[in-house]
Motif scaffolding. Structure first.
Motif, mmCIF file in Angstrom:
data_model
loop_
_atom_site.group_PDB
_atom_site.id
_atom_site.type_symbol
_atom_site.label_atom_id
_atom_site.label_comp_id
_atom_site.label_asym_id
_atom_site.label_seq_id
_atom_site.Cartn_x
_atom_site.Cartn_y
_atom_site.Cartn_z
ATOM 1 N N VAL A 95 0.852 -1.183 0.000
ATOM 2 C CA VAL A 95 0.000 0.000 0.000
ATOM 3 C C VAL A 95 0.890 1.235 0.000
ATOM 4 N N ILE A 96 0.604 2.165 -0.895
ATOM 5 C CA ILE A 96 1.309 3.443 -0.927
ATOM 6 C C ILE A 96 0.251 4.543 -0.915
ATOM 7 N N SER A 97 0.262 5.369 0.121
ATOM 8 C CA SER A 97 -0.769 6.385 0.299
ATOM 9 C C SER A 97 -0.140 7.683 0.770
ATOM 10 N N LEU A 98 -0.766 8.798 0.407
ATOM 11 C CA LEU A 98 -0.314 10.095 0.900
ATOM 12 C C LEU A 98 -0.773 10.336 2.339
ATOM 13 N N SER A 99 -1.673 9.521 2.841
ATOM 14 C CA SER A 99 -2.227 9.690 4.182
ATOM 15 C C SER A 99 -1.185 9.385 5.262
ATOM 16 N N PRO A 100 -1.501 9.738 6.510
ATOM 17 C CA PRO A 100 -0.529 9.529 7.592
ATOM 18 C C PRO A 100 -0.099 8.071 7.724
ATOM 19 N N GLY A 101 1.201 7.872 7.875
ATOM 20 C CA GLY A 101 1.738 6.531 8.020
ATOM 21 C C GLY A 101 1.164 5.797 9.205
ATOM 22 N N PHE A 102 0.834 6.530 10.289
ATOM 23 C CA PHE A 102 0.312 5.856 11.476
ATOM 24 C C PHE A 102 -1.051 5.209 11.213
ATOM 25 N N PHE A 103 -1.732 5.629 10.165
ATOM 26 C CA PHE A 103 -2.992 5.012 9.751
ATOM 27 C C PHE A 103 -2.738 3.925 8.705
ATOM 28 N N VAL A 104 -1.942 4.256 7.694
ATOM 29 C CA VAL A 104 -1.668 3.325 6.584
ATOM 30 C C VAL A 104 -1.014 2.039 7.084
ATOM 31 N N GLU A 105 -0.090 2.171 8.010
ATOM 32 C CA GLU A 105 0.682 1.005 8.455
ATOM 33 C C GLU A 105 -0.153 -0.023 9.208
ATOM 34 N N ARG A 106 -1.354 0.351 9.627
ATOM 35 C CA ARG A 106 -2.244 -0.618 10.255
ATOM 36 C C ARG A 106 -2.655 -1.717 9.275
ATOM 37 N N LEU A 107 -2.536 -1.461 7.992
ATOM 38 C CA LEU A 107 -2.894 -2.457 6.981
ATOM 39 C C LEU A 107 -1.877 -3.591 6.897
ATOM 40 N N LEU A 108 -0.741 -3.436 7.521
ATOM 41 C CA LEU A 108 0.222 -4.537 7.557
ATOM 42 C C LEU A 108 -0.375 -5.751 8.267
ATOM 43 N N THR A 109 -1.236 -5.515 9.239
ATOM 44 C CA THR A 109 -1.837 -6.633 9.977
ATOM 45 C C THR A 109 -2.861 -7.374 9.128
ATOM 46 N N TRP A 110 -3.249 -6.801 7.994
ATOM 47 C CA TRP A 110 -4.213 -7.445 7.102
ATOM 48 C C TRP A 110 -3.524 -8.292 6.026
ATOM 49 N N GLY A 111 -2.186 -8.245 5.985
ATOM 50 C CA GLY A 111 -1.483 -9.102 5.048
ATOM 51 C C GLY A 111 -0.676 -8.406 3.976
ATOM 52 N N ALA A 112 -0.584 -7.079 4.017
ATOM 53 C CA ALA A 112 0.252 -6.382 3.045
ATOM 54 C C ALA A 112 1.731 -6.653 3.341
ATOM 55 N N ASP A 113 2.533 -6.797 2.297
ATOM 56 C CA ASP A 113 3.974 -6.974 2.483
ATOM 57 C C ASP A 113 4.648 -5.678 2.904
ATOM 58 N N ALA A 114 4.067 -4.544 2.516
ATOM 59 C CA ALA A 114 4.625 -3.240 2.868
ATOM 60 C C ALA A 114 3.494 -2.224 2.871
ATOM 61 N N ALA A 115 3.635 -1.190 3.686
ATOM 62 C CA ALA A 115 2.650 -0.111 3.741
ATOM 63 C C ALA A 115 3.393 1.194 3.979
ATOM 64 N N HIS A 116 3.254 2.127 3.058
ATOM 65 C CA HIS A 116 3.975 3.394 3.133
ATOM 66 C C HIS A 116 2.987 4.555 3.118
ATOM 67 N N GLY A 117 3.117 5.442 4.099
ATOM 68 C CA GLY A 117 2.337 6.670 4.130
ATOM 69 C C GLY A 117 3.240 7.838 4.480
ATOM 70 N N SER A 118 2.648 9.015 4.563
ATOM 71 C CA SER A 118 3.413 10.194 4.939
ATOM 72 C C SER A 118 3.873 10.080 6.392
ATOM 73 N N ARG A 119 5.032 10.636 6.665
ATOM 74 C CA ARG A 119 5.599 10.585 8.011
ATOM 75 C C ARG A 119 5.101 11.787 8.816
#
Length: 210
Positions: A95-119
């Motif tokens: 997942v690559i999103s402009l949204s805050p990383g603290f939200f995007v990175e929650r998708l790692l628990t759903w099975g994404a290999d990587a999740a990148h958001g804004s810092r």
């Protein structure tokens, strides 16, 4: 041969909404964030300025509210199923999103290999936004390239899923793209187009193709 599936989040994995909207709903500032979203879509605000203004709106944000926003968001059905199938095939998903990383990175628990958001600053916010950490549309291509190196792939092995103007550069950089509930900025340039609420159906457009 393997592939890397690159997913946008706001408006793509999340139907008709975005992290900023869901977070703002928890804080009762939906009207204010709607105005910022309008200005951002009209290119009146650059991503760093949007982040600064949103951070000011969310100055009382807690981790519990972030969790509630994430859990209550209108996610497409089948996200975990699609990512499990991708990984079972020996492929990768990110997942690559402009949204805050603290939200995007929650998708790692759903099975994404990587999740990148804004810092963004750590919740609760005590530090200012660092503009250098805020992603823009071009950063999606850069991060995709970095993931390709990490996974031993190239752009030719990528599939991109997105819904709006922030995905256009990535769509232009990879051979296969899927517009998901998209506006004209990407719907008109995508290889495939899907409208609906089930990611499994969007994935079927490319899932069995090599």
């Amino acid at each position: 041969m393997t592939r890397l599936h690159l997913f946008d989040m706001d408006g793509t994995l999340m139907h008709g909404s975005a992290a900023a909207i869901e977070i703002s709903r928890q804080l009762g500032v939906e009207r204010e964030i709607a105005e910022l979203e309008r200005a951002f879509a009209a290119r009146e605000l650059e991503p760093p300025r949007f982040a600064e203004l949103a951070c000011a709106l969310w100055r009382e944000l807690t981790e519990e509210q972030v969790a509630a926003a994430f859990d209550g968001a209108p996610w497409l059905a089948g996200i975990r199923d699609v990512w499990a199938e991708i990984r079972a095939r020996g492929e990768r998903c990110a997942v690559i999103s402009l949204s805050p990383g603290f939200f995007v990175e929650r998708l790692l628990t759903w099975g994404a290999d990587a999740a990148h958001g804004s810092r963004w600053p750590t919740v609760p916010f005590r530090d200012p936004v660092d503009p250098a950490g805020i992603l823009d549309a071009g950063a999606k291509v850069r991060i995709a390239d970095e993931l390709c190196v990490e996974f031993g792939l190239t752009r030719a092995d990528c599939v991109a899923y997105g819904d709006s103007m922030s995905d256009a550069l990535l769509f232009a950089a990879v051979p296969v793209s899927v517009a998901v509930n998209a506006d004209h900025h990407v719907r008109d340039i995508a290889v495939h187009s899907y409208a609906g609420r089930d990611l499994r159906e969007a994935y079927e457009l490319v899932g069995s193709r090599r």
